[in-house]
Design an enzyme around this catalytic site. Sequence first.
Site, PDB file in Angstrom:
ATOM      1  N   HIS A  49      14.821  37.849 -62.937  1.00 13.68           N
ATOM      2  CA  HIS A  49      14.507  39.105 -63.006  1.00 13.68           C
ATOM      3  C   HIS A  49      15.815  39.884 -62.576  1.00 13.68           C
ATOM      4  O   HIS A  49      16.250  39.150 -62.015  1.00 13.68           O
ATOM      5  CB  HIS A  49      13.228  39.441 -62.589  1.00 13.68           C
ATOM      6  CG  HIS A  49      12.981  39.787 -61.123  1.00 13.68           C
ATOM      7  ND1 HIS A  49      11.889  41.389 -61.073  1.00 13.68           N
ATOM      8  CD2 HIS A  49      13.592  39.464 -60.413  1.00 13.68           C
ATOM      9  CE1 HIS A  49      12.087  40.756 -59.780  1.00 13.68           C
ATOM     10  NE2 HIS A  49      12.780  40.186 -59.235  1.00 13.68           N
ATOM     11  N   CYS A  84      19.684  43.744 -56.367  1.00 13.01           N
ATOM     12  CA  CYS A  84      18.101  43.080 -56.898  1.00 13.01           C
ATOM     13  C   CYS A  84      19.167  43.748 -59.121  1.00 13.01           C
ATOM     14  O   CYS A  84      18.517  43.165 -59.232  1.00 13.01           O
ATOM     15  CB  CYS A  84      17.267  43.541 -57.042  1.00 13.01           C
ATOM     16  SG  CYS A  84      16.266  43.110 -55.295  1.00 13.01           S
ATOM     17  N   HIS A  88      19.042  37.570 -60.881  1.00 10.58           N
ATOM     18  CA  HIS A  88      18.583  36.210 -60.322  1.00 10.58           C
ATOM     19  C   HIS A  88      17.172  36.253 -59.939  1.00 10.58           C
ATOM     20  O   HIS A  88      16.243  36.018 -61.164  1.00 10.58           O
ATOM     21  CB  HIS A  88      18.750  36.912 -59.096  1.00 10.58           C
ATOM     22  CG  HIS A  88      18.004  38.177 -57.821  1.00 10.58           C
ATOM     23  ND1 HIS A  88      17.521  39.290 -58.510  1.00 10.58           N
ATOM     24  CD2 HIS A  88      16.260  37.922 -57.469  1.00 10.58           C
ATOM     25  CE1 HIS A  88      16.790  39.762 -58.505  1.00 10.58           C
ATOM     26  NE2 HIS A  88      16.010  39.767 -57.487  1.00 10.58           N
ATOM     27  N   HIS A 125      12.778  34.336 -58.598  1.00 16.44           N
ATOM     28  CA  HIS A 125      11.736  33.563 -57.417  1.00 16.44           C
ATOM     29  C   HIS A 125      10.930  32.211 -58.186  1.00 16.44           C
ATOM     30  O   HIS A 125      10.853  32.274 -59.438  1.00 16.44           O
ATOM     31  CB  HIS A 125      11.322  34.721 -57.395  1.00 16.44           C
ATOM     32  CG  HIS A 125      12.059  36.107 -56.822  1.00 16.44           C
ATOM     33  ND1 HIS A 125      12.890  35.464 -55.249  1.00 16.44           N
ATOM     34  CD2 HIS A 125      12.385  37.475 -57.069  1.00 16.44           C
ATOM     35  CE1 HIS A 125      13.224  37.235 -55.311  1.00 16.44           C
ATOM     36  NE2 HIS A 125      13.166  37.583 -56.785  1.00 16.44           N
ATOM     37  N   ASP A 167       6.910  31.616 -66.972  1.00 17.05           N
ATOM     38  CA  ASP A 167       7.139  30.300 -66.742  1.00 17.05           C
ATOM     39  C   ASP A 167       8.619  29.993 -67.102  1.00 17.05           C
ATOM     40  O   ASP A 167       8.827  29.757 -67.841  1.00 17.05           O
ATOM     41  CB  ASP A 167       6.185  29.523 -66.274  1.00 17.05           C
ATOM     42  CG  ASP A 167       6.903  28.359 -65.774  1.00 17.05           C
ATOM     43  OD1 ASP A 167       7.386  28.237 -64.235  1.00 17.05           O
ATOM     44  OD2 ASP A 167       6.827  26.902 -65.771  1.00 17.05           O
ATOM     45  N   HIS A 168       9.762  29.942 -66.195  1.00 12.09           N
ATOM     46  CA  HIS A 168      11.090  29.520 -66.959  1.00 12.09           C
ATOM     47  C   HIS A 168      11.770  30.232 -68.114  1.00 12.09           C
ATOM     48  O   HIS A 168      12.103  29.815 -68.613  1.00 12.09           O
ATOM     49  CB  HIS A 168      11.021  27.819 -67.138  1.00 12.09           C
ATOM     50  CG  HIS A 168      11.148  26.949 -66.238  1.00 12.09           C
ATOM     51  ND1 HIS A 168       9.963  26.922 -65.327  1.00 12.09           N
ATOM     52  CD2 HIS A 168      11.861  26.174 -65.176  1.00 12.09           C
ATOM     53  CE1 HIS A 168      10.378  25.739 -64.409  1.00 12.09           C
ATOM     54  NE2 HIS A 168      12.057  25.875 -64.424  1.00 12.09           N
ATOM     55  N   GLU A 220       6.338  36.903 -53.922  1.00 13.64           N
ATOM     56  CA  GLU A 220       7.823  37.169 -54.579  1.00 13.64           C
ATOM     57  C   GLU A 220       8.559  36.193 -53.873  1.00 13.64           C
ATOM     58  O   GLU A 220       9.133  34.937 -54.483  1.00 13.64           O
ATOM     59  CB  GLU A 220       8.120  38.631 -54.961  1.00 13.64           C
ATOM     60  CG  GLU A 220       9.357  38.508 -55.398  1.00 13.64           C
ATOM     61  CD  GLU A 220       9.896  39.681 -55.816  1.00 13.64           C
ATOM     62  OE1 GLU A 220      10.579  39.983 -56.684  1.00 13.64           O
ATOM     63  OE2 GLU A 220      10.087  40.515 -54.255  1.00 13.64           O
TER      64      GLU A 220
END
Lengths: 137, 137, 137, 137, 137, 137
Positions: E14, E33, E39, E41, E79-80, E126
Site C-alpha cells: 500500500h 509511507c 511498500h 506488510h 492477499d498478494h 500491521e
Amino acid sequence: MIYIQRRAIFSAAHRLANPSWSDEKNQAVFGHCANEYSHGHNFQLIVTVKGEVNPDTGFVINLVDLKAIMDSEIIQHVDHRNLNHDVPFMQGIMPSTENLAMVFWQQIEGPIAKHGAALHCIRIVETENNMVEYYGE
Amino acid sequence: MIYIQRRAIFSAAHRLANPSWSDEKNQAVFGHCANEYSHGHNFQLIVTVKGEVNPDTGFVINLVDLKAIMDSEIIQHVDHRNLNHDVPFMQGIMPSTENLAMVFWQQIEGPIAKHGAALHCIRIVETENNMVEYYGE
Amino acid sequence: MIYIQRRAIFSAAHRLANPSWSDEKNQAVFGHCANEYSHGHNFQLIVTVKGEVNPDTGFVINLVDLKAIMDSEIIQHVDHRNLNHDVPFMQGIMPSTENLAMVFWQQIEGPIAKHGAALHCIRIVETENNMVEYYGE
Amino acid sequence: MIYIQRRAIFSAAHRLANPSWSDEKNQAVFGHCANEYSHGHNFQLIVTVKGEVNPDTGFVINLVDLKAIMDSEIIQHVDHRNLNHDVPFMQGIMPSTENLAMVFWQQIEGPIAKHGAALHCIRIVETENNMVEYYGE
Amino acid sequence: MIYIQRRAIFSAAHRLANPSWSDEKNQAVFGHCANEYSHGHNFQLIVTVKGEVNPDTGFVINLVDLKAIMDSEIIQHVDHRNLNHDVPFMQGIMPSTENLAMVFWQQIEGPIAKHGAALHCIRIVETENNMVEYYGE
Amino acid sequence: MIYIQRRAIFSAAHRLANPSWSDEKNQAVFGHCANEYSHGHNFQLIVTVKGEVNPDTGFVINLVDLKAIMDSEIIQHVDHRNLNHDVPFMQGIMPSTENLAMVFWQQIEGPIAKHGAALHCIRIVETENNMVEYYGE
C-alpha cells in the site's frame, strides 16, 4: 548455496509409553506423557532445503512445490491425528519428537531431491520450550 | 480499577463429536476434529482479574496466589490429559474451546473472590489462529 | 545424531561497565547499558544437546533431567538476580550476553555429559533484537 | 568464538516476475507473487557475526556499530521501499528472498570486517512460514 | 455470550498519500509511507464474533464457516495485492489500517449474521508495533 | 470510533519491597522480587488511543506523533533505567506493573488529548506470563 525454510503446523495427540514396560516404569520414565488417554500439541514443522539459486526464478525450490511435498507426505497424515494410532509410517515407533524428526526425514528426502534440491534439516517445535533438529545422519 | 493477566499453558488431547449423532453427521459438522483417536493442542489460558490496587503492595492480587489457583483448579486437571476422558469437571460436556472457557470460569471465580479481587475474563488460545474469550455472562 | 533444545527464561538486572575505566569512557562504549543503577531483561536461555536416540525411550536425554540441570546449575542462580552482584560464577566477569553464554557452558557441560549426551550450543536471547550463540570453542 | 545476532525489520513491496517471460509463464511459476501492482511483507533481517570476545568490553562487536552498519547499508535503502524499483543495489536482480540474502551479504561483509569481526549468516524471515539463510558461499 | 476469534494473514502493498495534496505535503504528513512505488506488510486480520453457544456443537459459529467468509469476502481480494490498485471495495479510500478495519467490517458483518452470530470486532495488526481495532460504531 | 495501538519496549530493573516493612515480611509477600540488588525485564508498553478517523489522512492520530509522545514522556525516562532509583515520576511509588500503568497514564493523557484523540488504555507486558491493563478509572 542457499538454505530456505518452510514452516507448517499440525495439531496431534500422542502418548509416550514403552509397551514392553510396566505402567510403573512408564510413569517413572515418561511422567505425565504416559497418561493413558493421550495428550496433544500444536507441533511446528520447519523444513530446511539447500541448493543453488536458479537464475531464472531466484528460487532454490519453488515454495509451492515444497509446501505440496510437506502436505502430501507429512501434514495430511499427522494433522488432527493420534500419532500412536493413526499414522501408517509411525507404526511401531515411539512418537517422541526425536523419532518424529527422523521419520519425517524419510518421508520427504526423496521427493525434495526430485526437485533438484537437498533436504538439510527437519526441525520440530513441540512446545514453546521443547524443540528437536535432525540433519539426516 | 486495574486489570491483571496471568498466562498458563497446558497440552491436552480432545475430540469433538456429539455422541447422539452418527459418524457421518459428526464428520460433516466437526471435520477432522471428530477423528476417533483424538488430536491435541498446546492451549494457552489467560486469566484476567480486576480490582483496586493495594497501596501496601502495589498489587491487585499477588500473582503467586493467582498462579496457585490456576494450577490447582485448572492446570493440574487438564495438562497432559485427554479432555474427553480425564477431567472430572468436563464430564458430559463437549470439549470445545467455548465450553472450556465457561467451565474454567466456574472453577476459579470463587477462589479469586476470596482474595478480594474479581475474575474478569477467561481467554483460551487453541492455535495461532483460534481463540475464545468469556466474561462470565 | 539428534539435537534437542530446551528453553528456560530468567529475569535479571545487569550493568555493563569496565571498572578500570572512567565514567566517561564507560558511557562512550556502553551507552545507556552503563547506567549506574542497572537495567534488566527477560533473558531466554536455549540449551541444545546432541546425542543418539535411546531405542527404549525415543529420547536423546530425558527433558526432565535436562530441565533439572538447567534449573539447578543456572536458573536458580540468575533468575530475579543482579548479574553484577548476586551470581557466584559471574564474579569478576563483565555480564555481557557473550560472557553469560560462555560461563553457562561451563556450568552445564559436565552434568549433561553424565547423562550420556553432549552439550552442543548455548543460545541466549536478550531482547527481541539481540541474541548470542556459543558452541564451546 | 562467539556468534552474535542483531535483528532489524523492514516493510517493503516486491513483485516476482521474470521480465523475459510471458505473463502466462510468470503466473504459472510465481502465482500471485507475480501480480502486477506488487504485494509486500514485514521482512525480518537477522545478521549473525562471529569473532572472539574483547576482554575489555565482553563484546564480539559493539551492537551500536552493528546496528549502524545494518541501517546505513541495508535498512535505509529497503524500508518502506519497493524492492523492484527503489533499491540501487537490487537493480536487475529478481527480488526473491534468496537473492535479497545474497545481496545483503555483499552490502555488509566489508563494513563488519573493519570492526574486527566476521559476517557469518544473513537470515531473512519473509512471513511466519518462509525464511532463508545464506552463509556466504 | 462467548467471543470467538479467528486470525488470517495477508501480504499486501500500500501507499499512503492524499491525491489532492502536493508531494511535499504528502511527505510531510505520511513520511516514507508516501513513497511512490509503495511498500508492504504482512497484515494480520483477527475477527471476533460473539454469540451464544449451540448446545449440540459447543460452538458459537463453526470456524469452518467463519474462515470461509473471511477468505471469500476479504482475504481473496487483498492477499498478494496492492491495496491502492487492486481491491474493488477499497476504490477511492485511503488504505490506512484504520480505513481497512472499517471497510472489512462492511464486508463480513452481513455474512456472519446469516450464521446466527454477530460480528464484534475487526483487529488488524500491521507490524509488531502498530495495530487497530474497530467495533462497528 | 477507531482504536489504534502503538507498542514500545523498554528494558528496566526494579525491586518490589515496601520500605516500611521488615526484610522478612518483604520476602514473604514479594518473594524473589524483593531481592536486594534488583532484577529486570523487557517490558512491552502498548498504548491504545481512540478517536474518529480524519478523512484527509485516514488516521485517528499520526503514529509519528504518538510515538514521539511515548518516547519523550515515558520511554526516555525508563529505558535502561532502574525504576526504583532513576525515574522522576516514580519517586515514592512501588514499581509494580499495576502502578507503572497508572503513572504512565498520567504522563501521556494530556499530550495525546492535544492531538485531538483520547487515551483509552495502557497495557504493560512484563513477561510472557504477566500483563496489566489500565483504562484510566
